[in-house]
Design a protein around this motif. Structure first.
Motif, PDB file in Angstrom:
ATOM      1  N   GLY A   8      30.161-111.714  36.476  1.00  0.00           N
ATOM      2  CA  GLY A   8      31.089-111.002  35.608  1.00  0.00           C
ATOM      3  C   GLY A   8      31.943-110.001  36.365  1.00  0.00           C
ATOM      4  O   GLY A   8      33.148-109.893  36.136  1.00  0.00           O
ATOM      5  N   ALA A   9      31.329-109.286  37.288  1.00  0.00           N
ATOM      6  CA  ALA A   9      32.072-108.315  38.098  1.00  0.00           C
ATOM      7  C   ALA A   9      33.081-109.019  38.998  1.00  0.00           C
ATOM      8  O   ALA A   9      34.211-108.549  39.167  1.00  0.00           O
ATOM      9  CB  ALA A   9      31.110-107.477  38.922  1.00  0.00           C
ATOM     10  N   ALA A  10      32.701-110.152  39.555  1.00  0.00           N
ATOM     11  CA  ALA A  10      33.618-110.904  40.419  1.00  0.00           C
ATOM     12  C   ALA A  10      34.805-111.439  39.630  1.00  0.00           C
ATOM     13  O   ALA A  10      35.949-111.391  40.097  1.00  0.00           O
ATOM     14  CB  ALA A  10      32.872-112.048  41.101  1.00  0.00           C
ATOM     15  N   VAL A  11      34.555-111.915  38.429  1.00  0.00           N
ATOM     16  CA  VAL A  11      35.639-112.418  37.581  1.00  0.00           C
ATOM     17  C   VAL A  11      36.575-111.285  37.189  1.00  0.00           C
ATOM     18  O   VAL A  11      37.801-111.429  37.245  1.00  0.00           O
ATOM     19  CB  VAL A  11      35.064-113.132  36.339  1.00  0.00           C
ATOM     20  CG1 VAL A  11      36.139-113.406  35.307  1.00  0.00           C
ATOM     21  CG2 VAL A  11      34.375-114.419  36.746  1.00  0.00           C
ATOM     22  N   MET A  12      36.025-110.149  36.799  1.00  0.00           N
ATOM     23  CA  MET A  12      36.866-109.012  36.433  1.00  0.00           C
ATOM     24  C   MET A  12      37.689-108.528  37.628  1.00  0.00           C
ATOM     25  O   MET A  12      38.861-108.202  37.478  1.00  0.00           O
ATOM     26  CB  MET A  12      36.018-107.865  35.880  1.00  0.00           C
ATOM     27  CG  MET A  12      35.593-108.048  34.449  1.00  0.00           C
ATOM     28  SD  MET A  12      36.972-108.198  33.308  1.00  0.00           S
ATOM     29  CE  MET A  12      37.569-106.534  33.266  1.00  0.00           C
ATOM     30  N   PHE A  13      37.088-108.496  38.802  1.00  0.00           N
ATOM     31  CA  PHE A  13      37.819-108.062  39.993  1.00  0.00           C
ATOM     32  C   PHE A  13      38.978-109.002  40.300  1.00  0.00           C
ATOM     33  O   PHE A  13      40.090-108.564  40.588  1.00  0.00           O
ATOM     34  CB  PHE A  13      36.872-107.971  41.198  1.00  0.00           C
ATOM     35  CG  PHE A  13      37.555-107.534  42.453  1.00  0.00           C
ATOM     36  CD1 PHE A  13      37.955-106.218  42.611  1.00  0.00           C
ATOM     37  CD2 PHE A  13      37.826-108.439  43.464  1.00  0.00           C
ATOM     38  CE1 PHE A  13      38.597-105.810  43.763  1.00  0.00           C
ATOM     39  CE2 PHE A  13      38.473-108.043  44.618  1.00  0.00           C
ATOM     40  CZ  PHE A  13      38.863-106.722  44.764  1.00  0.00           C
ATOM     41  N   SER A  14      38.723-110.297  40.216  1.00  0.00           N
ATOM     42  CA  SER A  14      39.791-111.251  40.510  1.00  0.00           C
ATOM     43  C   SER A  14      40.882-111.203  39.449  1.00  0.00           C
ATOM     44  O   SER A  14      42.074-111.326  39.762  1.00  0.00           O
ATOM     45  CB  SER A  14      39.240-112.664  40.651  1.00  0.00           C
ATOM     46  OG  SER A  14      38.611-113.062  39.459  1.00  0.00           O
ATOM     47  N   MET A  15      40.517-111.003  38.184  1.00  0.00           N
ATOM     48  CA  MET A  15      41.519-110.865  37.121  1.00  0.00           C
ATOM     49  C   MET A  15      42.355-109.607  37.337  1.00  0.00           C
ATOM     50  O   MET A  15      43.565-109.625  37.132  1.00  0.00           O
ATOM     51  CB  MET A  15      40.840-110.811  35.753  1.00  0.00           C
ATOM     52  CG  MET A  15      40.270-112.113  35.285  1.00  0.00           C
ATOM     53  SD  MET A  15      41.519-113.303  34.867  1.00  0.00           S
ATOM     54  CE  MET A  15      42.205-112.566  33.404  1.00  0.00           C
TER      55      MET A  15
END
Length: 60
Positions: A8-15
């Motif tokens: 979830g953190a990786a997805v939010m960072f990339s977004m």
């Protein structure tokens, strides 16, 4: 549980990086508003963040 949080953190960072590069600070602000709406289950924040993000995407 930890794996889900990391993904979830990786997805939010990339977004965030994508929005920052394409839509600027306003996109990042409303992505944050969208995230707050999801976590707090606040439909007003969720709706406002969604509408403005969609408008920014349609404009680009």
């Amino acid at each position: 549980m930890v794996l889900i949080q990391l993904v979830g953190a990786a997805v939010m960072f990339s977004m965030e990086q994508l929005l920052k590069s394409q839509y600027g600070v306003l996109g990042l602000l409303f992505l944050t508003l969208f995230g707050i709406g999801v976590k707090a289950r606040n439909t007003t924040c969720l709706f406002a963040g969604t509408v403005v993000l969609l408008l920014l995407m349609a404009q680009a």
